[in-house]
Design a protein around this motif. Sequence first.
Motif: not given
Length: 252
Positions: A15-34, A201-206
């Motif tokens: 989860m430590r590996k996943y959340l770092v990458v996933y939350l930056f991805a969702t942050l980018s999406d939420w920022l744009q939407g409105p 993602c490049r550095g943390l994920w297998d």
Amino acid sequence: QQSSKDELARQKNVMRKYLVVYLFATLSDWLQGPYVYALYDAYGYSQHAIAILFVAGFGSSMIFGSFIGGMADWGGRRLFVIIFAITYAASCLTKHFKDFNILMLGRLLGGVSTSLLFSVFEAWLIRAHSDAKLGKEYLGQSFSTAFYANSIIAIIAGLVANKAASSNKMTPVSGELVYVGGYLNPFDISLFALVLCGIFCRGLWDENYGETNQQQNTKNDDGRNNHWYDGLKNAFIATMRSRDILLCGLIS
């Protein structure tokens, strides 16, 4: 009890590996939407033109979403998350141009990125749990944690984007073609978040791949399916055989 502690430690590591990458991805999406509609409106496009841009984005997501998951299963989920970051970053860059064709390209890229965001990340997490030999009960806990964290990110993104969009006005920097500032600021912050998403993602994920029925498909030595469309084919068969899945898809 020791086994349970070991599993919990492995889950936390995943989860430590996943959340770092996933939350930056969702942050980018939420920022744009409105601010997508607001940006097109500020460029002076009519509601009809804006509607065409939005339909193009939704259509792109619909078309690519039907097979992009199968391609990620075949090519590797980590690779396709990096592709997501690059594609969505390119979409953000197109927003700086007051040109309908360039904005249309951005919407098409955004549609592809949305398809990746809502498929590849979760697929990687599921396989990572399997590779870590975690029980199914841990997967539900992990998704709950991710969804809760995503909700917090959505609130933070809304506050940050609102502050950034109102900090200055949109101004042209190259005639009447390229603009900066104003409603473009949230997209620039989103671009930065996507760069971090790709780097982490490049550095943390297998890398991990999808699996198919071994009786129907053979695999290469590294575990990849022989064809990128194998996952799509098996998903179609599973959908046709399950009334519940078919109805859920039709309703969606």
